[in-house]
Scaffold this motif. Structure first.
Motif, mmCIF file in Angstrom:
data_model
loop_
_atom_site.group_PDB
_atom_site.id
_atom_site.type_symbol
_atom_site.label_atom_id
_atom_site.label_comp_id
_atom_site.label_asym_id
_atom_site.label_seq_id
_atom_site.Cartn_x
_atom_site.Cartn_y
_atom_site.Cartn_z
ATOM 1 N N GLY A 1 4.724 4.702 -2.589
ATOM 2 C CA GLY A 1 5.585 5.131 -1.502
ATOM 3 C C GLY A 1 7.052 5.009 -1.831
ATOM 4 N N TYR A 2 7.860 5.016 -0.779
ATOM 5 C CA TYR A 2 9.318 4.981 -0.942
ATOM 6 C C TYR A 2 9.914 4.375 0.314
ATOM 7 N N ALA A 3 10.535 3.191 0.183
ATOM 8 C CA ALA A 3 11.084 2.498 1.346
ATOM 9 C C ALA A 3 12.293 1.660 0.945
ATOM 10 N N PRO A 4 13.411 2.289 0.609
ATOM 11 C CA PRO A 4 14.601 1.513 0.250
ATOM 12 C C PRO A 4 15.132 0.753 1.453
ATOM 13 N N PRO A 5 15.871 -0.339 1.213
ATOM 14 C CA PRO A 5 16.435 -1.097 2.339
ATOM 15 C C PRO A 5 17.217 -0.194 3.285
ATOM 16 N N GLY A 6 16.985 -0.410 4.569
ATOM 17 C CA GLY A 6 17.625 0.411 5.582
ATOM 18 C C GLY A 6 16.736 1.505 6.119
ATOM 19 N N SER A 7 15.654 1.810 5.403
ATOM 20 C CA SER A 7 14.768 2.891 5.845
ATOM 21 C C SER A 7 13.585 2.382 6.661
ATOM 22 N N TYR A 8 13.333 1.076 6.648
ATOM 23 C CA TYR A 8 12.147 0.537 7.315
ATOM 24 C C TYR A 8 12.542 -0.460 8.402
#
Length: 421
Positions: free
Chosen positions: A347-354
């Motif tokens: 997946g893809y979940a950089p800080p600020g996106s979750y």
């Protein structure tokens, strides 16, 4: 038999380029396939360079995508040790460093990425290293063995995946290791503050020293050899060798010179391609580390610098070049092995996106699954640590876009497959 009715040219001799060439032949393409590589080695895979090969557990020949004889058998024309220096989309030609001009009907750019360089005094000293190519790994493997024998010090600039994997390898040889990282935890831009500390603890248990919140400002030496490094908070760390592991930059010079659409560095950089991996020129495609693709599932443009993207993106681009209906929608995936900890991330979940991170299992024992959730409960990313055979389920949950209950994700008694809509 090969006929000359069409010529497909692949610029880039890494995994993406080699798998694209393989796919063209497997799908029955009978025209010329020309593979251009600026390295003298045959195409190889990069994960062993910081894992098994660097650790001395794998032989050199194990890294190659195909046996050297395969290319002749498959009628793939190889240009090894020859960089492509000019691309003319109007004439549909590529010029090599030795002046050779190659015409193409369709072209694939699989030029990959290159290590970002430290912009500090002292980078010209003999003990400053990068790790991207097989030659780098060969050199670094000998350096780590020597440091281990002599109780030498390695300073690593950057606590990303490459930095941490090399730190683990260096400790296995017995070298002293200090990691300098401007963020507050390792892997901060990938795992966020919630789980980055897990990897700091792991490495500290194995003797690695961390210096967070700091950047290298100078590498000092004597008689051309490294002696120490200085950081911007006034600290000095002894060093015999330094590894720059501060990320990689997509190799877009050829595309930029040709006028192809690019993505700004702030947005990840790379060559802009659609879901079929086609660039702004209809006869030119891009795949692997250099391609910033519109992702049909993740709803945005994404550039992924991991093995699985090269493995799958090269064949997808080859299919598109053959006129097939392609929508490249693979969920980003990578893996890492450090000491006795193995992990997979999907997946893809950089800080600020979750909105939150939920864990299932025993984090303290490093046997767990972490889930990064959006505010609406959608799974953005999942990481399994010393828990196996769940990556496919995690990817299915990400792909589903379903709103998931944190309590169900945290409960080991609830099968992941049962949460699929």
């Amino acid at each position: 038999m090969v006929d000359a009715h069409q010529t497909f040219v692949i610029v880039g001799g890494g995994l993406a380029g080699a798998k694209a060439a393989e796919t063209l032949r497997a799908e029955g393409f009978t025209g010329r396939v020309i593979l251009i590589c600026d390295e003298r080695d045959h195409p190889y895979e990069r994960p062993p360079l910081s894992k098994g090969y660097l650790l001395g557990k794998e032989e050199r020949d194990s890294v190659f995508v195909h046996e050297p004889a395969w290319y002749a058998q498959a009628h793939i024309e190889l240009h090894l040790g020859q960089p492509a220096v000019h691309l003319d989309p109007a004439a549909k030609t590529v010029r090599l460093g030795d002046g050779t001009l190659i015409a193409y009907d369709k072209l694939l750019l699989a030029t990959g990425a290159e290590p970002r360089r430290l912009d500090v005094p002292g980078t010209g000293l003999a003990g400053v290293h990068h790790l991207r190519r097989l030659a780098h790994a060969e050199r670094l493997r000998g350096v780590l063995a020597s440091l281990g024998r002599d109780n030498g010090h390695l300073v690593i600039a950057g606590a990303g995946w490459i930095g941490l994997e090399v730190a683990a390898a260096a400790r296995s040889y017995g070298a002293e290791v200090t990691v300098v990282e401007p963020a507050p935890t390792p892997l901060h831009g990938i795992l966020g503050p919630e789980l980055g500390g897990l990897f700091a603890d792991l490495h500290r248990e194995h003797g690695v020293r961390f210096h967070f919140g700091a950047r290298l400002t100078e590498i000092v030496g004597q008689d051309g050899m490294v002696l120490a490094v200085h950081t911007d908070d006034g600290e000095e760390h002894p060093a015999h060798d330094v590894l720059a592991a501060i990320g990689a930059a997509p190799r877009t010079a050829l595309a930029e010179q040709a006028g192809l659409d690019l993505v700004d560095r702030e947005a990840g950089g790379g060559i802009a391609v659609d879901a079929a991996l086609r660039t702004s020129d209809p006869y030119i495609y891009a795949a692997g580390d250099v391609a910033a693709a519109d992702h049909p599932v993740l709803d945005g443009r994404l550039r992924v610098e991991h093995w699985a993207n090269a493995l799958n993106g090269g064949p997808a681009a080859a299919q598109a070049m053959l006129g097939r209906d392609v929508s490249y929608d693979r969920i980003p995936y990578f893996f890492s092995d450090q000491y006795d900890v193995g992990m997979e991330y999907s997946g893809y979940a950089p800080p600020g996106s979750y909105a939150q991170v939920v864990c299932r299992g025993d984090v303290a024992k490093r046997e767990f699954i972490a889930f990064w959730l959006a505010a609406d409960g959608r799974l953005l990313a999942g990481m399994n640590v010393n828990v196996w055979d769940v990556a496919e389920s995690l990817q299915q949950l990400i792909r589903s876009g379903a709103s998931l209950a944190p309590e169900a994700l945290a409960d080991p008694e609830v099968p992941l497959a049962s949460l699929l809509p």
